[in-house]
Design a protein around this motif. Structure first.
Motif, PDB file in Angstrom:
ATOM      1  N   GLU A  14       0.831  -1.207   0.000  1.00 46.78           N
ATOM      2  CA  GLU A  14       0.000   0.000   0.000  1.00 46.78           C
ATOM      3  C   GLU A  14       0.866   1.258   0.000  1.00 46.78           C
ATOM      4  O   GLU A  14       0.676   2.159  -0.817  1.00 46.78           O
ATOM      5  N   GLU A  15       1.813   1.285   0.910  1.00 47.97           N
ATOM      6  CA  GLU A  15       2.654   2.475   1.070  1.00 47.97           C
ATOM      7  C   GLU A  15       3.434   2.813  -0.191  1.00 47.97           C
ATOM      8  O   GLU A  15       3.550   3.980  -0.561  1.00 47.97           O
ATOM      9  N   PHE A  16       3.958   1.799  -0.875  1.00 47.76           N
ATOM     10  CA  PHE A  16       4.783   2.063  -2.065  1.00 47.76           C
ATOM     11  C   PHE A  16       3.973   1.929  -3.352  1.00 47.76           C
ATOM     12  O   PHE A  16       4.525   2.012  -4.443  1.00 47.76           O
ATOM     13  N   ASP A  17       2.668   1.696  -3.180  1.00 49.46           N
ATOM     14  CA  ASP A  17       1.776   1.623  -4.330  1.00 49.46           C
ATOM     15  C   ASP A  17       2.208   0.548  -5.335  1.00 49.46           C
ATOM     16  O   ASP A  17       2.349   0.805  -6.534  1.00 49.46           O
ATOM     17  N   VAL A  18       2.459  -0.645  -4.805  1.00 46.43           N
ATOM     18  CA  VAL A  18       2.714  -1.806  -5.653  1.00 46.43           C
ATOM     19  C   VAL A  18       1.837  -2.947  -5.144  1.00 46.43           C
ATOM     20  O   VAL A  18       1.199  -2.820  -4.105  1.00 46.43           O
ATOM     21  N   THR A  19       1.806  -4.068  -5.879  1.00 45.32           N
ATOM     22  CA  THR A  19       0.985  -5.203  -5.455  1.00 45.32           C
ATOM     23  C   THR A  19       1.789  -6.143  -4.560  1.00 45.32           C
ATOM     24  O   THR A  19       3.024  -6.078  -4.525  1.00 45.32           O
ATOM     25  N   HIS A  20       1.064  -7.041  -3.861  1.00 50.19           N
ATOM     26  CA  HIS A  20       1.741  -8.070  -3.084  1.00 50.19           C
ATOM     27  C   HIS A  20       2.689  -8.850  -3.994  1.00 50.19           C
ATOM     28  O   HIS A  20       3.807  -9.176  -3.623  1.00 50.19           O
ATOM     29  N   ARG A  21       2.172  -9.170  -5.163  1.00 51.36           N
ATOM     30  CA  ARG A  21       2.928  -9.962  -6.126  1.00 51.36           C
ATOM     31  C   ARG A  21       4.269  -9.340  -6.424  1.00 51.36           C
ATOM     32  O   ARG A  21       5.300 -10.026  -6.526  1.00 51.36           O
ATOM     33  N   THR A  22       4.263  -8.040  -6.618  1.00 55.05           N
ATOM     34  CA  THR A  22       5.502  -7.322  -6.923  1.00 55.05           C
ATOM     35  C   THR A  22       6.490  -7.451  -5.762  1.00 55.05           C
ATOM     36  O   THR A  22       7.667  -7.761  -5.972  1.00 55.05           O
ATOM     37  N   VAL A  23       6.003  -7.251  -4.557  1.00 52.58           N
ATOM     38  CA  VAL A  23       6.863  -7.341  -3.380  1.00 52.58           C
ATOM     39  C   VAL A  23       7.484  -8.737  -3.275  1.00 52.58           C
ATOM     40  O   VAL A  23       8.681  -8.886  -3.040  1.00 52.58           O
ATOM     41  N   LEU A  51      13.125  -1.235  -0.643  1.00 49.26           N
ATOM     42  CA  LEU A  51      12.031  -1.102  -1.602  1.00 49.26           C
ATOM     43  C   LEU A  51      12.071   0.269  -2.266  1.00 49.26           C
ATOM     44  O   LEU A  51      11.854   0.401  -3.479  1.00 49.26           O
ATOM     45  N   GLY A  52      12.354   1.285  -1.475  1.00 47.40           N
ATOM     46  CA  GLY A  52      12.465   2.630  -2.026  1.00 47.40           C
ATOM     47  C   GLY A  52      13.572   2.705  -3.070  1.00 47.40           C
ATOM     48  O   GLY A  52      13.381   3.260  -4.162  1.00 47.40           O
ATOM     49  N   LEU A  53      14.708   2.112  -2.753  1.00 43.25           N
ATOM     50  CA  LEU A  53      15.828   2.110  -3.693  1.00 43.25           C
ATOM     51  C   LEU A  53      15.481   1.343  -4.962  1.00 43.25           C
ATOM     52  O   LEU A  53      15.805   1.759  -6.076  1.00 43.25           O
ATOM     53  N   ILE A  54      14.804   0.215  -4.786  1.00 40.42           N
ATOM     54  CA  ILE A  54      14.409  -0.605  -5.933  1.00 40.42           C
ATOM     55  C   ILE A  54      13.529   0.199  -6.889  1.00 40.42           C
ATOM     56  O   ILE A  54      13.775   0.255  -8.094  1.00 40.42           O
ATOM     57  N   LEU A  55      12.508   0.845  -6.335  1.00 37.70           N
ATOM     58  CA  LEU A  55      11.553   1.547  -7.179  1.00 37.70           C
ATOM     59  C   LEU A  55      12.189   2.761  -7.851  1.00 37.70           C
ATOM     60  O   LEU A  55      11.877   3.081  -8.998  1.00 37.70           O
ATOM     61  N   ARG A  56      13.091   3.409  -7.161  1.00 36.59           N
ATOM     62  CA  ARG A  56      13.793   4.526  -7.795  1.00 36.59           C
ATOM     63  C   ARG A  56      14.671   4.009  -8.922  1.00 36.59           C
ATOM     64  O   ARG A  56      14.713   4.584 -10.011  1.00 36.59           O
ATOM     65  N   LEU A  64      16.113  -5.180 -12.745  1.00 34.46           N
ATOM     66  CA  LEU A  64      16.092  -5.591 -11.343  1.00 34.46           C
ATOM     67  C   LEU A  64      17.387  -6.287 -10.930  1.00 34.46           C
ATOM     68  O   LEU A  64      17.862  -6.099  -9.806  1.00 34.46           O
ATOM     69  N   GLU A  65      17.951  -7.094 -11.815  1.00 39.55           N
ATOM     70  CA  GLU A  65      19.192  -7.792 -11.471  1.00 39.55           C
ATOM     71  C   GLU A  65      20.315  -6.809 -11.185  1.00 39.55           C
ATOM     72  O   GLU A  65      21.111  -6.997 -10.270  1.00 39.55           O
ATOM     73  N   GLU A  66      20.361  -5.756 -11.983  1.00 36.81           N
ATOM     74  CA  GLU A  66      21.392  -4.746 -11.779  1.00 36.81           C
ATOM     75  C   GLU A  66      21.109  -3.976 -10.491  1.00 36.81           C
ATOM     76  O   GLU A  66      22.017  -3.647  -9.737  1.00 36.81           O
ATOM     77  N   ILE A  67      19.850  -3.716 -10.237  1.00 36.29           N
ATOM     78  CA  ILE A  67      19.463  -3.021  -9.010  1.00 36.29           C
ATOM     79  C   ILE A  67      19.911  -3.831  -7.800  1.00 36.29           C
ATOM     80  O   ILE A  67      20.376  -3.268  -6.806  1.00 36.29           O
ATOM     81  N   ARG A  68      19.794  -5.143  -7.919  1.00 38.12           N
ATOM     82  CA  ARG A  68      20.215  -5.994  -6.806  1.00 38.12           C
ATOM     83  C   ARG A  68      21.699  -5.826  -6.509  1.00 38.12           C
ATOM     84  O   ARG A  68      22.089  -5.662  -5.357  1.00 38.12           O
ATOM     85  N   THR A  69      22.512  -5.829  -7.536  1.00 37.38           N
ATOM     86  CA  THR A  69      23.946  -5.670  -7.303  1.00 37.38           C
ATOM     87  C   THR A  69      24.251  -4.299  -6.691  1.00 37.38           C
ATOM     88  O   THR A  69      25.164  -4.165  -5.886  1.00 37.38           O
ATOM     89  N   ILE A  70      23.456  -3.311  -7.076  1.00 36.37           N
ATOM     90  CA  ILE A  70      23.703  -1.969  -6.566  1.00 36.37           C
ATOM     91  C   ILE A  70      23.371  -1.866  -5.082  1.00 36.37           C
ATOM     92  O   ILE A  70      24.183  -1.438  -4.270  1.00 36.37           O
ATOM     93  N   ILE A  71      22.147  -2.291  -4.717  1.00 36.37           N
ATOM     94  CA  ILE A  71      21.772  -2.106  -3.316  1.00 36.37           C
ATOM     95  C   ILE A  71      22.489  -3.105  -2.421  1.00 36.37           C
ATOM     96  O   ILE A  71      22.692  -2.840  -1.241  1.00 36.37           O
ATOM     97  N   ASP A  72      22.902  -4.240  -2.996  1.00 37.30           N
ATOM     98  CA  ASP A  72      23.718  -5.167  -2.204  1.00 37.30           C
ATOM     99  C   ASP A  72      25.056  -4.513  -1.854  1.00 37.30           C
ATOM    100  O   ASP A  72      25.654  -4.809  -0.823  1.00 37.30           O
ATOM    101  N   LEU A  73      25.485  -3.649  -2.748  1.00 40.97           N
ATOM    102  CA  LEU A  73      26.754  -2.957  -2.532  1.00 40.97           C
ATOM    103  C   LEU A  73      26.736  -2.201  -1.201  1.00 40.97           C
ATOM    104  O   LEU A  73      27.728  -2.180  -0.466  1.00 40.97           O
ATOM    105  N   PHE A  74      25.599  -1.601  -0.890  1.00 36.42           N
ATOM    106  CA  PHE A  74      25.493  -0.796   0.338  1.00 36.42           C
ATOM    107  C   PHE A  74      25.642  -1.659   1.587  1.00 36.42           C
ATOM    108  O   PHE A  74      26.047  -1.172   2.637  1.00 36.42           O
ATOM    109  N   ASP A  75      25.307  -2.949   1.465  1.00 37.21           N
ATOM    110  CA  ASP A  75      25.405  -3.846   2.611  1.00 37.21           C
ATOM    111  C   ASP A  75      26.628  -4.743   2.534  1.00 37.21           C
ATOM    112  O   ASP A  75      26.796  -5.638   3.357  1.00 37.21           O
ATOM    113  N   ALA A  76      27.462  -4.523   1.528  1.00 37.50           N
ATOM    114  CA  ALA A  76      28.622  -5.387   1.331  1.00 37.50           C
ATOM    115  C   ALA A  76      29.606  -5.246   2.486  1.00 37.50           C
ATOM    116  O   ALA A  76      29.718  -4.180   3.097  1.00 37.50           O
ATOM    117  N   PRO A  77      30.316  -6.313   2.809  1.00 37.03           N
ATOM    118  CA  PRO A  77      31.325  -6.247   3.870  1.00 37.03           C
ATOM    119  C   PRO A  77      32.452  -5.313   3.446  1.00 37.03           C
ATOM    120  O   PRO A  77      32.882  -5.336   2.301  1.00 37.03           O
TER     121      PRO A  77
END
Lengths: 127, 127
Positions: A14-23, A51-56, A64-77
């Motif tokens: 609801e908050e990000f205006d996407v469906t359950h399926r998308t999440v 989720l905010g980063l993904i949608l942006r 999406l695959e590239e987005i994953r590598t990007i936001i994973d970067l922020f949590d990388a050791p």
DNA sequence: ATAGTGCTTTACGTTTACGTCAACGTCAAG
DNA sequence: CTTGACGTTGACGTAAACGTAAAGCACTAT
């Protein structure tokens, strides 16, 4: 004491205006990893941030695959020097990409402005 | 006298770094309309301009159908006042969209910069 | 004449990003 | 205790944006 707030899938969707399926799809691809309380998903602040980063990222046209590598970067050791240097190199790559996007947007806006000016000129001539 | 320059499909594909298939696909969707000399396609400056706009639109994450409406706007008839006012309204919509993209890119670049700063801090502490 | 190069259409295949059932679990309310 | 409301996992469907043969035309070069 106030414990950390959590959300249900319905609430974040609801908050990000996407469906359950998308999440859930984003979870399938490993972009978010909500807690499980029994069988149910429990979302934390961290999940909402992602989720905010993904949608942006999506709005900017990244797959999406590239987005994953990007936001994973922020949590990388980043403990060892080699890891930090790798992360910094990745950052440079990402920035080059974003700089291109920035130029694209600015150019498009400029052209649109120029086009509007010409239209207004035409409109004035009709007056 | 120098007549207007033209290009083959191989040349434009090469120049814009896309495949023949991609170029023809854009034609199928009505985004470009090259001349036909017999059975062969002949591309003019106008087609190259549009191809540039298409690819930039793609980099910005717009779907091809939406890109078509945008670049068609530039060639839309603007003779009558009502037509011009319609075009100007469309321009405003497009600009709102682009402004959002601009904010997204700027935010992303800013966050990346902040992240880099933290990484460099960590690196210094290891020195 | 035939082989090669480049272009053509037709048509089915693929990937991404979800949509859309179907069928079932769980828990509070009536 | 059964009826919703909300959640879950498959699994198949679909739209967009091409990829990838397959098969054929047109011209040139040998």
């Amino acid at each position: 004491m106030t414990s950390a707030p959590t959300w249900t899938i319905a609430q974040v969707a609801e908050e990000f205006d996407v469906t359950h399926r998308t999440v859930r799809h984003y979870e399938d691809l490993g972009l978010i990893t909500p807690e499980r309380r029994g069988t149910q998903r429990v979302y934390h602040r961290r999940d909402r941030t992602r989720l905010g980063l993904i949608l942006r990222g999506k709005r900017l046209g990244f797959p999406l695959e590239e987005i994953r590598t990007i936001i994973d970067l922020f949590d990388a050791p980043r403990g060892r020097r080699t890891q930090l240097e790798y992360v910094l190199a990745q950052i440079d790559e990402r920035r080059a990409d974003l700089d291109q996007r920035l130029r694209d947007v600015q150019d498009a806006i400029a052209e649109l402005g120029e086009f509007e000016r010409r239209c207004r000129e035409d409109l004035d001539k009709l007056a």
